[in-house]
Each structure stands twice: as C-alpha cells, then as structure tokens.
Design a protein around this motif. Structure first.
Motif, PDB file in Angstrom:
ATOM      1  N   LEU A   2     -13.531  78.139  28.648  1.00  0.00           N
ATOM      2  CA  LEU A   2     -13.211  77.474  27.603  1.00  0.00           C
ATOM      3  C   LEU A   2     -11.950  76.990  27.692  1.00  0.00           C
ATOM      4  CD1 LEU A   2     -13.611  80.594  24.886  1.00  0.00           C
ATOM      5  CD2 LEU A   2     -15.460  78.427  25.645  1.00  0.00           C
ATOM      6  N   ILE A   3     -12.247  75.481  27.175  1.00  0.00           N
ATOM      7  CA  ILE A   3     -10.642  74.861  26.769  1.00  0.00           C
ATOM      8  C   ILE A   3     -10.043  74.770  25.450  1.00  0.00           C
ATOM      9  CG2 ILE A   3      -9.441  72.087  26.911  1.00  0.00           C
ATOM     10  CD1 ILE A   3     -11.662  71.680  29.158  1.00  0.00           C
ATOM     11  N   LEU A   4      -9.255  75.430  25.244  1.00  0.00           N
ATOM     12  CA  LEU A   4      -8.418  75.382  23.493  1.00  0.00           C
ATOM     13  C   LEU A   4      -7.488  74.224  23.490  1.00  0.00           C
ATOM     14  CD1 LEU A   4      -7.554  79.156  24.086  1.00  0.00           C
ATOM     15  CD2 LEU A   4      -9.699  77.743  23.477  1.00  0.00           C
ATOM     16  N   LEU A   5      -7.782  73.346  22.689  1.00  0.00           N
ATOM     17  CA  LEU A   5      -7.119  72.213  22.113  1.00  0.00           C
ATOM     18  C   LEU A   5      -7.359  72.313  20.365  1.00  0.00           C
ATOM     19  CD1 LEU A   5      -9.655  69.017  23.980  1.00  0.00           C
ATOM     20  CD2 LEU A   5      -7.721  70.247  24.841  1.00  0.00           C
ATOM     21  N   PRO A   6      -5.689  71.364  20.614  1.00  0.00           N
ATOM     22  CA  PRO A   6      -5.398  71.043  18.940  1.00  0.00           C
ATOM     23  C   PRO A   6      -6.297  70.326  18.411  1.00  0.00           C
ATOM     24  CG  PRO A   6      -4.518  69.870  20.433  1.00  0.00           C
ATOM     25  CD  PRO A   6      -4.866  70.521  21.224  1.00  0.00           C
ATOM     26  N   PRO A   7      -6.647  69.870  17.301  1.00  0.00           N
ATOM     27  CA  PRO A   7      -7.512  68.969  17.109  1.00  0.00           C
ATOM     28  C   PRO A   7      -6.715  67.380  16.782  1.00  0.00           C
ATOM     29  CG  PRO A   7      -6.670  70.166  15.194  1.00  0.00           C
ATOM     30  CD  PRO A   7      -6.123  70.706  16.266  1.00  0.00           C
ATOM     31  N   SER A   8      -7.161  66.778  16.129  1.00  0.00           N
ATOM     32  CA  SER A   8      -5.981  65.145  15.867  1.00  0.00           C
ATOM     33  C   SER A   8      -6.561  65.262  13.851  1.00  0.00           C
ATOM     34  CB  SER A   8      -6.372  64.234  16.746  1.00  0.00           C
ATOM     35  OG  SER A   8      -8.102  63.714  16.208  1.00  0.00           O
ATOM     36  N   GLU A   9      -4.968  64.359  13.731  1.00  0.00           N
ATOM     37  CA  GLU A   9      -5.099  64.528  12.499  1.00  0.00           C
ATOM     38  C   GLU A   9      -5.806  63.014  12.466  1.00  0.00           C
ATOM     39  OE1 GLU A   9      -4.067  66.726  10.550  1.00  0.00           O
ATOM     40  OE2 GLU A   9      -2.710  67.188  11.544  1.00  0.00           O
ATOM     41  N   GLY A  10      -5.850  62.126  13.523  1.00  0.00           N
ATOM     42  CA  GLY A  10      -6.823  60.851  13.379  1.00  0.00           C
ATOM     43  C   GLY A  10      -7.830  61.130  13.746  1.00  0.00           C
ATOM     44  N   LYS A  11      -9.014  60.908  12.969  1.00  0.00           N
ATOM     45  CA  LYS A  11     -10.637  60.830  12.742  1.00  0.00           C
ATOM     46  C   LYS A  11     -11.000  59.511  12.840  1.00  0.00           C
ATOM     47  CE  LYS A  11     -10.295  65.846  11.416  1.00  0.00           C
ATOM     48  NZ  LYS A  11      -8.657  65.394  11.259  1.00  0.00           N
ATOM     49  N   ALA A  12     -12.803  59.520  13.368  1.00  0.00           N
ATOM     50  CA  ALA A  12     -13.170  58.688  12.685  1.00  0.00           C
ATOM     51  C   ALA A  12     -14.031  58.874  11.727  1.00  0.00           C
ATOM     52  CB  ALA A  12     -14.237  58.611  14.321  1.00  0.00           C
ATOM     53  N   ALA A  13     -13.893  57.547  11.237  1.00  0.00           N
ATOM     54  CA  ALA A  13     -14.868  57.803  10.249  1.00  0.00           C
ATOM     55  C   ALA A  13     -16.273  57.491  10.048  1.00  0.00           C
ATOM     56  CB  ALA A  13     -14.453  56.422   9.151  1.00  0.00           C
ATOM     57  N   ALA A  49      -2.902  64.561  -7.620  1.00  0.00           N
ATOM     58  CA  ALA A  49      -2.946  63.677  -6.204  1.00  0.00           C
ATOM     59  C   ALA A  49      -1.976  64.258  -5.132  1.00  0.00           C
ATOM     60  CB  ALA A  49      -2.926  62.520  -6.242  1.00  0.00           C
ATOM     61  N   ALA A  50       0.079  64.036  -6.547  1.00  0.00           N
ATOM     62  CA  ALA A  50       1.358  64.255  -5.782  1.00  0.00           C
ATOM     63  C   ALA A  50       0.931  65.966  -5.229  1.00  0.00           C
ATOM     64  CB  ALA A  50       2.031  64.236  -6.891  1.00  0.00           C
ATOM     65  N   VAL A  51       0.901  66.626  -5.815  1.00  0.00           N
ATOM     66  CA  VAL A  51       0.498  67.754  -5.492  1.00  0.00           C
ATOM     67  C   VAL A  51      -0.384  68.598  -4.369  1.00  0.00           C
ATOM     68  CG1 VAL A  51      -0.406  70.564  -6.317  1.00  0.00           C
ATOM     69  CG2 VAL A  51       0.994  69.065  -7.928  1.00  0.00           C
ATOM     70  N   ALA A  52      -1.706  68.093  -4.465  1.00  0.00           N
ATOM     71  CA  ALA A  52      -2.558  68.069  -3.728  1.00  0.00           C
ATOM     72  C   ALA A  52      -2.378  67.310  -1.836  1.00  0.00           C
ATOM     73  CB  ALA A  52      -3.672  67.046  -3.819  1.00  0.00           C
ATOM     74  N   ALA A  53      -0.725  66.537  -1.761  1.00  0.00           N
ATOM     75  CA  ALA A  53      -0.785  65.217  -1.102  1.00  0.00           C
ATOM     76  C   ALA A  53       0.449  66.160  -0.582  1.00  0.00           C
ATOM     77  CB  ALA A  53       0.011  64.578  -1.754  1.00  0.00           C
ATOM     78  N   GLU A  54       0.775  66.799  -1.076  1.00  0.00           N
ATOM     79  CA  GLU A  54       2.878  68.342  -0.634  1.00  0.00           C
ATOM     80  C   GLU A  54       1.266  69.316  -0.078  1.00  0.00           C
ATOM     81  OE1 GLU A  54       6.485  69.954  -2.584  1.00  0.00           O
ATOM     82  OE2 GLU A  54       4.943  69.410  -4.220  1.00  0.00           O
ATOM     83  N   ALA A  55       1.218  70.148  -1.268  1.00  0.00           N
ATOM     84  CA  ALA A  55      -0.026  71.309  -0.079  1.00  0.00           C
ATOM     85  C   ALA A  55      -0.673  70.968   1.186  1.00  0.00           C
ATOM     86  CB  ALA A  55      -0.742  71.570  -1.064  1.00  0.00           C
ATOM     87  N   ALA A  61       1.324  57.565   3.740  1.00  0.00           N
ATOM     88  CA  ALA A  61       1.189  56.218   4.032  1.00  0.00           C
ATOM     89  C   ALA A  61      -1.066  55.820   4.433  1.00  0.00           C
ATOM     90  CB  ALA A  61       1.185  55.824   5.259  1.00  0.00           C
ATOM     91  N   VAL A  62      -0.945  57.810   3.965  1.00  0.00           N
ATOM     92  CA  VAL A  62      -2.047  58.258   4.596  1.00  0.00           C
ATOM     93  C   VAL A  62      -3.040  59.338   3.296  1.00  0.00           C
ATOM     94  CG1 VAL A  62      -2.019  58.287   7.204  1.00  0.00           C
ATOM     95  CG2 VAL A  62      -1.861  60.352   6.320  1.00  0.00           C
ATOM     96  N   ALA A  63      -2.429  59.568   3.013  1.00  0.00           N
ATOM     97  CA  ALA A  63      -2.436  60.375   1.646  1.00  0.00           C
ATOM     98  C   ALA A  63      -3.208  59.866   0.530  1.00  0.00           C
ATOM     99  CB  ALA A  63      -1.345  60.495   0.310  1.00  0.00           C
ATOM    100  N   ASP A  64      -3.882  58.919   0.803  1.00  0.00           N
ATOM    101  CA  ASP A  64      -5.255  58.043  -0.662  1.00  0.00           C
ATOM    102  C   ASP A  64      -6.641  58.016   0.324  1.00  0.00           C
ATOM    103  OD1 ASP A  64      -3.461  57.766  -2.957  1.00  0.00           O
ATOM    104  OD2 ASP A  64      -3.429  55.394  -2.486  1.00  0.00           O
ATOM    105  N   GLU A  65      -6.132  57.899   1.445  1.00  0.00           N
ATOM    106  CA  GLU A  65      -7.399  58.083   2.598  1.00  0.00           C
ATOM    107  C   GLU A  65      -7.993  59.359   2.893  1.00  0.00           C
ATOM    108  OE1 GLU A  65      -8.949  56.270   6.514  1.00  0.00           O
ATOM    109  OE2 GLU A  65      -6.992  55.627   6.356  1.00  0.00           O
ATOM    110  N   ALA A  66      -6.667  60.144   2.838  1.00  0.00           N
ATOM    111  CA  ALA A  66      -6.894  61.753   3.368  1.00  0.00           C
ATOM    112  C   ALA A  66      -7.392  62.295   2.405  1.00  0.00           C
ATOM    113  CB  ALA A  66      -6.097  62.502   4.013  1.00  0.00           C
ATOM    114  N   LEU A  67      -7.461  62.426   0.945  1.00  0.00           N
ATOM    115  CA  LEU A  67      -7.568  62.991   0.151  1.00  0.00           C
ATOM    116  C   LEU A  67      -9.577  63.276  -0.343  1.00  0.00           C
ATOM    117  CD1 LEU A  67      -4.249  62.957  -2.317  1.00  0.00           C
ATOM    118  CD2 LEU A  67      -5.618  64.529  -1.647  1.00  0.00           C
TER     119      LEU A  67
END
Length: 268
Positions: A2-13, A49-55, A61-67
């Motif tokens: 097995l190869i244990l990897l972290p994810p990436s914050e960047g993801k394909a749409a 949105a502000a509470v969610a972004a903090e949580a 810069a990415v909060a709207d798209e990520a939410l």
C-alpha cells in the motif's frame, strides 16, 4: 503493498460517475461514519457562509467554490480518486500517463486519507469536495479524532500482513498511527531537499513533488510484479530516481527512510 498518501485541496471538477456510494469505497465498515461526516459537512456548507468557511478552514479566495462543492458532495458526479485529486503530489504521480499495469497497481495500492471519507483507494469514485481533516464541524467537532477512532480497527485490516509506504503529511498522519507489529510493516518516508548550507530539510513544494514521483516509481514497479516489500525496496526505487537514501531507526528498531533530493530550482 500500500502507498499511504494525503489528499489534495485542489480537485478536478465534474465527473462521469453517479453519486458517491460510501459503502463501495475501500473499507466499507467506515460507511456509517462516512454518512455522518458527509451529512454534517453538507449541512454546515448550507448554513451561514462565514461560519461554514471557518469551520472548514477554507481560505477566502476559495470559500465560495468550496462551499458549493461541499453542499453538493452527496449528489454530485464522481471521478476515480486518482483523477479527482490535482495537487502537487498527484501532478507528479501523473496518473493519466501511467502504463496500464501501473495504473491498475495505483488503483489498488494507493490509499488516500480524506477528511470527508476517512480513506479511499486510488480507484474509488469520489465527488469534488474540500474538507480538510483539521475541520471542526458544529455537529461533530474536530474531524481528526472522529477518524482516528474509526480507523483504529479498519487500517490494521487493510494493511494485514503486507507492507505500506507512508507518504502522508502531518495532518493526515494524525488520523492513524501504526502500533505493535504494524510499526515494522508501515514505513514512514520523508522527502528532504539538499541546501547550500546546513543539513537537508523538508521543503513543502519539492517534498510533495518528490512524494508523487516516488509513488509513481513504486506503482510502475508493482505493475511489473516488483511491489515493494521492505525498506530496501523503497530505497532502491528512490535511488533509481537519482536520490540519496538514509535509513533511521526509532525505538524498537523500527525503520524509517529519509530520501534526499537535489537542491530545488524553481521553474521561472
């Protein structure tokens, strides 16, 4: 192997598969926890949105798209994890250009740690999302202890009597630590960069890039029937990339590997 990897914050749409099936992912026993986390994430993302972004520890810069991605995570189309993650590690792994046998090995042997799903195999289909494991959700609290409790019994089963190469980052290493005999089966690997003066050290970008290249070398070898089964095998793969290797030993003669790469020269 097995190869244990972290994810990436960047993801394909996007994606070409149906909504995520949390029972069909690696370690189906995690399904109940996955459902709870997925529900908590989508509810949080649909709230203030502000509470969610903090949580969710989302940069402005990415909060709207990520939410938006998190709100739809339970119903949005899916891609194989190898194709979903697009950060530095995965750009260097470059799944699209793996040989057919290397790709098959990667789908089976890569195990990605995830703040949303716990762990997923390289071939598991996942939606777009952005859920760092450092998140602290109103319904569940901090995600790291949630997953630590859930993975405590699952990961030893996944590793079994085999061998694992641990390339996780600090946050994701905190989700599970091998104990007992597993400490001799799970090899932690650091990617260090040489410097003009002073000892080699971990430098974020080249370390991530190196992890991807090493993972690529390991899955290509596995696809040809030479899966790594020891610290020497991983050292040989790193040496084939032109890197130096040093073995360290922790208490109980538990090995760890330092891979030392040449000085990093940024591309202008």
């Amino acid at each position: 192997m097995l190869i244990l990897l972290p994810p990436s914050e960047g993801k394909a749409a996007g994606g070409d598969g149906g909504p995520v099936n949390v029972t069909a992912l690696a370690a189906p026993k995690l399904a109940p926890v996955r459902k709870r986390v997925l529900t908590a994430v989508t509810r949080t993302a649909r709230g203030d949105a502000a509470v969610a972004a903090e949580a969710l520890k989302l940069p402005p810069a990415v909060a709207d798209e990520a939410l938006a991605a998190n709100r739809a995570a339970a119903t949005s189309p899916t891609l194989p994890a190898l194709d979903r993650y697009t950060g530095v590690v995965y750009a260097a792994l470059d799944p699209a250009t793996l040989s057919p046998v290397g790709r098959a090995a990667a789908e089976e042997s890569v195990l990605v740690f995830s703040g949303l799903f716990g762990v997923v195999a390289g071939g598991d289909r996942v939606p777009a999302y952005r859920v760092p494991v450092a998140s602290v959700l109103p319904e569940l609290g901090a995600l790291t202890p949630v997953w630590r409790a859930a993975l405590r019994e699952v990961l030893p089963v996944l590793v079994g009597k085999g061998f694992a190469v641990d390339l996780r980052s600090t946050d994701y290493a905190g989700m599970w630590a091998p104990t007992g005999p597993l400490r001799h089966q799970v090899l932690p690997v650091r990617l260090l960069t040489k410097r003009p003066s002073g000892p080699p050290r971990v430098v974020s970008y080249p370390s991530k890039h190196g992890k991807g290249l090493l993972a690529r070398e390991l899955v290509e070898r596995a696809g040809k029937g030479a899966a790594a089964g020891s610290v020497d095998d991983v050292g040989e793969a790193a040496a084939a990339l032109g890197w130096d290797v040093e073995v360290r030993y922790a208490q109980g003669s538990v090995p760890a590997l330092d891979v030392i790469m040449p000085p990093w020269v940024p591309v202008s």
